[in-house]
Design a protein around this motif. Structure first.
Motif, PDB file in Angstrom:
ATOM      1  N   ILE A   1       0.838  -1.281  -0.110  1.00 53.20           N
ATOM      2  CA  ILE A   1       0.134   0.011   0.036  1.00 53.20           C
ATOM      3  C   ILE A   1       0.766   1.209   0.063  1.00 53.20           C
ATOM      4  N   LEU A   2       2.059   1.340   0.717  1.00 48.53           N
ATOM      5  CA  LEU A   2       2.730   2.366   1.002  1.00 48.53           C
ATOM      6  C   LEU A   2       3.583   2.699  -0.497  1.00 48.53           C
ATOM      7  N   GLN A   3       3.732   1.621  -0.931  1.00 50.59           N
ATOM      8  CA  GLN A   3       4.716   1.606  -2.342  1.00 50.59           C
ATOM      9  C   GLN A   3       3.898   2.263  -3.455  1.00 50.59           C
ATOM     10  N   GLU A   4       2.355   1.876  -3.407  1.00 52.67           N
ATOM     11  CA  GLU A   4       1.749   2.461  -4.350  1.00 52.67           C
ATOM     12  C   GLU A   4       1.642   3.933  -4.203  1.00 52.67           C
ATOM     13  N   ILE A   5       1.385   4.488  -2.872  1.00 51.54           N
ATOM     14  CA  ILE A   5       1.027   6.094  -2.563  1.00 51.54           C
ATOM     15  C   ILE A   5       2.677   6.562  -2.884  1.00 51.54           C
ATOM     16  N   LEU A   6       3.627   6.001  -2.432  1.00 51.52           N
ATOM     17  CA  LEU A   6       5.023   6.667  -2.469  1.00 51.52           C
ATOM     18  C   LEU A   6       5.733   6.610  -4.059  1.00 51.52           C
ATOM     19  N   THR A   7       5.157   5.784  -5.043  1.00 52.74           N
ATOM     20  CA  THR A   7       5.480   5.618  -6.347  1.00 52.74           C
ATOM     21  C   THR A   7       4.814   7.035  -7.201  1.00 52.74           C
ATOM     22  N   TYR A   8       3.425   7.322  -6.678  1.00 53.01           N
ATOM     23  CA  TYR A   8       2.975   8.452  -7.193  1.00 53.01           C
ATOM     24  C   TYR A   8       3.053   9.764  -6.627  1.00 53.01           C
ATOM     25  N   ARG A   9       3.495   9.650  -5.369  1.00 50.06           N
ATOM     26  CA  ARG A   9       3.773  11.064  -4.512  1.00 50.06           C
ATOM     27  C   ARG A   9       2.326  11.991  -4.797  1.00 50.06           C
ATOM     28  N   PRO A  10       1.264  11.639  -4.490  1.00 50.28           N
ATOM     29  CA  PRO A  10       0.090  12.687  -4.777  1.00 50.28           C
ATOM     30  C   PRO A  10       0.377  13.606  -3.617  1.00 50.28           C
ATOM     31  N   ASP A  11      -0.295  14.886  -3.857  1.00 46.65           N
ATOM     32  CA  ASP A  11      -0.724  15.873  -2.849  1.00 46.65           C
ATOM     33  C   ASP A  11      -1.817  15.669  -1.929  1.00 46.65           C
ATOM     34  N   ILE A  12      -2.728  15.066  -2.608  1.00 39.19           N
ATOM     35  CA  ILE A  12      -4.016  14.899  -1.694  1.00 39.19           C
ATOM     36  C   ILE A  12      -4.214  13.367  -1.885  1.00 39.19           C
ATOM     37  N   ILE A  13      -4.383  12.795  -0.876  1.00 39.24           N
ATOM     38  CA  ILE A  13      -4.871  11.350  -0.898  1.00 39.24           C
ATOM     39  C   ILE A  13      -6.414  11.139  -0.342  1.00 39.24           C
ATOM     40  N   CYS A  14      -7.181  10.474  -1.097  1.00 38.43           N
ATOM     41  CA  CYS A  14      -8.568  10.073  -0.668  1.00 38.43           C
ATOM     42  C   CYS A  14      -8.801   8.591  -0.353  1.00 38.43           C
ATOM     43  N   LEU A  15      -8.738   8.036   0.573  1.00 35.84           N
ATOM     44  CA  LEU A  15      -9.015   6.459   0.849  1.00 35.84           C
ATOM     45  C   LEU A  15     -10.272   6.173   1.433  1.00 35.84           C
ATOM     46  N   GLN A  16     -10.717   4.901   0.940  1.00 34.26           N
ATOM     47  CA  GLN A  16     -11.641   4.224   1.533  1.00 34.26           C
ATOM     48  C   GLN A  16     -11.390   3.080   2.214  1.00 34.26           C
ATOM     49  N   GLU A  17     -12.192   2.373   3.094  1.00 36.09           N
ATOM     50  CA  GLU A  17     -11.904   0.950   3.764  1.00 36.09           C
ATOM     51  C   GLU A  17     -10.545   1.042   4.790  1.00 36.09           C
ATOM     52  N   VAL A  18     -10.123   2.085   5.275  1.00 38.05           N
ATOM     53  CA  VAL A  18      -9.091   2.102   5.919  1.00 38.05           C
ATOM     54  C   VAL A  18      -9.451   1.836   7.422  1.00 38.05           C
ATOM     55  N   ASP A  19      -8.698   0.856   7.777  1.00 34.30           N
ATOM     56  CA  ASP A  19      -8.974   0.435   9.218  1.00 34.30           C
ATOM     57  C   ASP A  19      -7.615   0.257   9.919  1.00 34.30           C
ATOM     58  N   HIS A  20      -6.610   0.771   9.396  1.00 34.17           N
ATOM     59  CA  HIS A  20      -5.249   0.905  10.191  1.00 34.17           C
ATOM     60  C   HIS A  20      -4.766   2.383  10.055  1.00 34.17           C
ATOM     61  N   TYR A  21      -5.808   3.220  10.409  1.00 31.46           N
ATOM     62  CA  TYR A  21      -5.286   4.607  10.368  1.00 31.46           C
ATOM     63  C   TYR A  21      -4.540   4.925  11.376  1.00 31.46           C
ATOM     64  N   PHE A  22      -4.761   4.656  12.515  1.00 25.47           N
ATOM     65  CA  PHE A  22      -3.898   5.074  13.820  1.00 25.47           C
ATOM     66  C   PHE A  22      -2.497   4.395  13.968  1.00 25.47           C
ATOM     67  N   ASP A  23      -2.226   3.256  13.481  1.00 24.24           N
ATOM     68  CA  ASP A  23      -1.027   2.358  13.463  1.00 24.24           C
ATOM     69  C   ASP A  23      -0.348   2.443  12.186  1.00 24.24           C
ATOM     70  N   MET A  24      -0.856   3.009  11.241  1.00 21.36           N
ATOM     71  CA  MET A  24      -0.123   3.004   9.890  1.00 21.36           C
ATOM     72  C   MET A  24      -0.161   4.273   9.217  1.00 21.36           C
ATOM     73  N   PHE A  25      -1.376   4.356   8.471  1.00 21.74           N
ATOM     74  CA  PHE A  25      -1.681   5.476   7.523  1.00 21.74           C
ATOM     75  C   PHE A  25      -1.324   7.093   8.285  1.00 21.74           C
ATOM     76  N   GLN A  26      -1.769   7.042   9.472  1.00 20.89           N
ATOM     77  CA  GLN A  26      -1.624   8.621  10.042  1.00 20.89           C
ATOM     78  C   GLN A  26      -0.104   8.798  10.481  1.00 20.89           C
ATOM     79  N   PRO A  27       0.419   7.815  11.210  1.00 27.06           N
ATOM     80  CA  PRO A  27       1.806   8.247  11.522  1.00 27.06           C
ATOM     81  C   PRO A  27       2.603   8.219  10.546  1.00 27.06           C
TER      82      PRO A  27
END
Length: 417
Positions: free
Chosen positions: A157-183
Motif C-alpha cells: 500500500i505504501l509503495q503504491e502511494i509513494l510511487t505517485y507522490r500525490p499531494d492529496i490522498i482520498c482513501l476508503q476502507e481504512v482500518d489501520h489509520y492510527f497504527d499505519m496510515f496516519q503516523p
C-alpha cells in the motif's frame, strides 16, 4: 466488539521502526473511546516517538464530538516542527521488504495536453481494502491468504502511494489509520482526517483493528486547512452507515481556495436507490460547505470542488447521472482516458469471488470543470498485467485500482466568465 492492533513486527525496516510504537494498542483503544463519547481519560505509556507523543495528547483530552458529526473539526495531529522524512528512502525500504514478491504493476500517466503543469495538484483516489474484510469476509477465492498478510501488504500500500507522490490522498476502507496510515504519512508531511463508519462490518471479524472508514490526507506545505466537515450520509431522511469527509483547503502557491471530498457509498446490487439518495445528500452538503467557504472568503466566484470516492455504482446508475448533471458543474476526470472524452474506463475493480468474476467501474474523481484543467491521468494495467487470478494479489494489495489525476487551476479571469 473486539479491537486488536498487532505490535510492530521485529523485522520492520529502520524507518518504520522509528515511527511505529509498541503502544499502538493503547493509542487506538483510547481513540475509539474518545470517538464514542467516553468520558474516561486515558494516558499513554512511554514512547520514543514524538509523533505518538502528540497523538497521546490528543486522545487524552476531554471527549470530542462524534467524528461523523457535521460540526466535528479534527485537530492537527501533524508535528509542524518535525522535518519530513525522505519519501524516496521509504520507497526503497518498501521495495526491499517486497523483493521476493512479483514486480509492482507498471502504469503510465496519459497526458491530456491541458493546463499548467508547473502548478499541478496530484490527487489519488483509492479503496485500499480493509484488512479485516480482505482476510475475513471478502472471499477472494483466487488470492492466497498469505498474499493478504498485513506484515507485507502494508508495504504494498505504501509503495503504491509513494510511487505517485500525490499531494492529496482520498482513501476508503481504512482500518489501520492510527497504527499505519496516519503516523507514516504524517512523517512525510501529510495532515489528515479520518471518519469511521458507524457500524463497520470490520467489527464482525475476529481480531479486527477497529472500524473502517474514509481518510483524507493533504500535503501541509502545499495547502492550508480552512475547514473540515465529517458527514454521515442520509437517505430518505434517515442516517445511513456511509460517511464522507469534506476539507476546504487553500493552495499556498496560488492562494486559491477549493474543497476536496472523499466518500464510500453503499455496496452491492439491489441498493441503487439508496446510493442515489446518498449521492444527492452528498451533493447538497457539498453545496452548503462551498457556500460557507465562499462567504468566509468573501468571493463572488464558486468554490471549486474535487470529489473522490468508491461510489459502488456503474455509470449507468442514477447516482452517477446525478453527479454528471449537478448544478455544481462536475465532470469525471477519468473520461479523459477515452477517445471520445465521454466514456469511463472499462474497470476500476477486478476480482474473483465464489459467485464468479467481478469486473466493474465503481471509482471516480469528479472535479469542477470550469475551475480545473486535467493535465494527466494514470492509466490502468491491462488484463494480462493484472493476471488471471485478478485482484488482490502478491503484487497488488487491493481489489480496487488507484486513480491518480493531475489538476491545475484555470485562469481566474476565465473562471469568472
Amino acid at each position: 466488539m473486539q479491537y486488536h492492533v498487532n505490535p510492530a513486527e521485529s523485522s520492520v525496516t529502520p524507518f518504520i521502526r522509528n515511527h511505529w510504537s509498541y503502544d499502538l494498542a493503547l493509542v487506538y483503544s483510547c481513540s475509539c473511546a474518545v470517538h464514542s463519547r467516553s468520558q474516561s481519560a486515558c494516558s499513554m505509556g512511554s514512547s520514543t516517538s514524538s509523533l505518538y507523543s502528540a497523538l497521546a495528547k490528543t486522545v487524552s483530552r476531554p471527549a470530542l464530538p462524534h467524528p461523523c458529526d457535521s460540526t466535528y473539526n479534527p485537530g492537527n495531529d501533524l508535528d509542524l516542527n518535525q522535518d519530513p522524512a525522505d519519501p524516496l528512502e521509504l520507497l526503497r525500504e518498501c521495495r526491499e521488504v517486497l523483493r521476493n514478491r512479483p514486480a509492482q504493476l507498471q502504469r503510465a500517466f496519459v497526458q491530456t495536453g491541458h493546463g499548467d503543469s508547473r502548478q499541478t495538484i496530484r490527487v489519488m483516489q483509492w479503496n485500499v481494502l480493509a484488512q479485516a474484510l480482505g482476510e475475513g469476509m471478502d472471499n477472494f477465492v483466487q488470492c492466497p491468504m498469505d498474499a493478504l498478510n498485513w506484515a507485507e501488504r502494508k508495504y504494498l500500500i505504501l509503495q503504491e502511494i509513494l510511487t505517485y507522490r500525490p499531494d492529496i490522498i482520498c482513501l476508503q476502507e481504512v482500518d489501520h489509520y492510527f497504527d499505519m496510515f496516519q503516523p507514516v504519512l504524517a512523517s512525510l508531511g501529510y495532515q489528515s482526517s479520518f471518519c469511521p463508519k458507524p457500524w463497520s462490518p470490520c467489527l464482525d471479524v475476529e481480531n479486527n483493528n477497529g472500524p473502517d472508514g474514509c481518510a483524507l490526507f493533504f500535503n501541509h506545505k502545499r495547502f492550508q486547512s480552512l475547514n473540515t466537515t465529517h458527514l454521515r450520509l442520509s437517505a430518505m431522511m434517515l442516517k445511513t452507515n456511509q460517511v464522507a469527509i469534506v476539507a476546504a483547503l487553500r493552495c499556498r502557491t496560488t492562494e486559491r481556495a477549493f474543497c476536496v471530498a472523499v466518500t464510500h457509498l453503499k455496496a452491492r446490487s439491489g441498493w441503487e436507490v439508496l446510493r442515489s439518495a446518498q449521492g444527492s445528500d452528498l451533493l447538497r452538503n457539498l453545496r452548503t460547505v462551498a457556500q460557507r467557504i465562499e462567504t468566509k472568503e468573501k468571493t463572488d466566484t464558486d468554490i471549486p470542488l474535487i470529489v473522490c470516492g468508491d461510489f459502488n455504482a456503474e455509470p449507468s446508475e442514477d447516482v452517477y447521472r446525478n453527479f454528471a448533471t449537478s448544478n455544481l458543474g462536475l465532470d469525471s476526470a477519468y473520461k479523459h482516458l477515452s477517445t471520445d472524452g465521454k466514456t469511463e474506463p472499462p474497470y476500476t475493480t477486478w476480482k474473483i469471488r465464489p459467485s464468479g468474476e467481478s469486473c466493474h467501474t465503481l471509482d471516480y474523481v469528479w472535479y469542477s470543470h470550469r475551475a480545473f484543467d486535467v493535465n494527466a491521468v494514470l492509466d490502468f494495467p491491462t488484463a494480462e498485467q493484472i493476471g488471471p487470478n485478478r485482484l488482490p494479489s502478491y503484487n497488488y494489495p487491493s481489489d480496487h485500482l488507484s486513480l491518480v489525476c493531475d489538476f491545475s487551476f484555470k485562469d481566474p479571469v476565465l473562471v469568472s466568465q
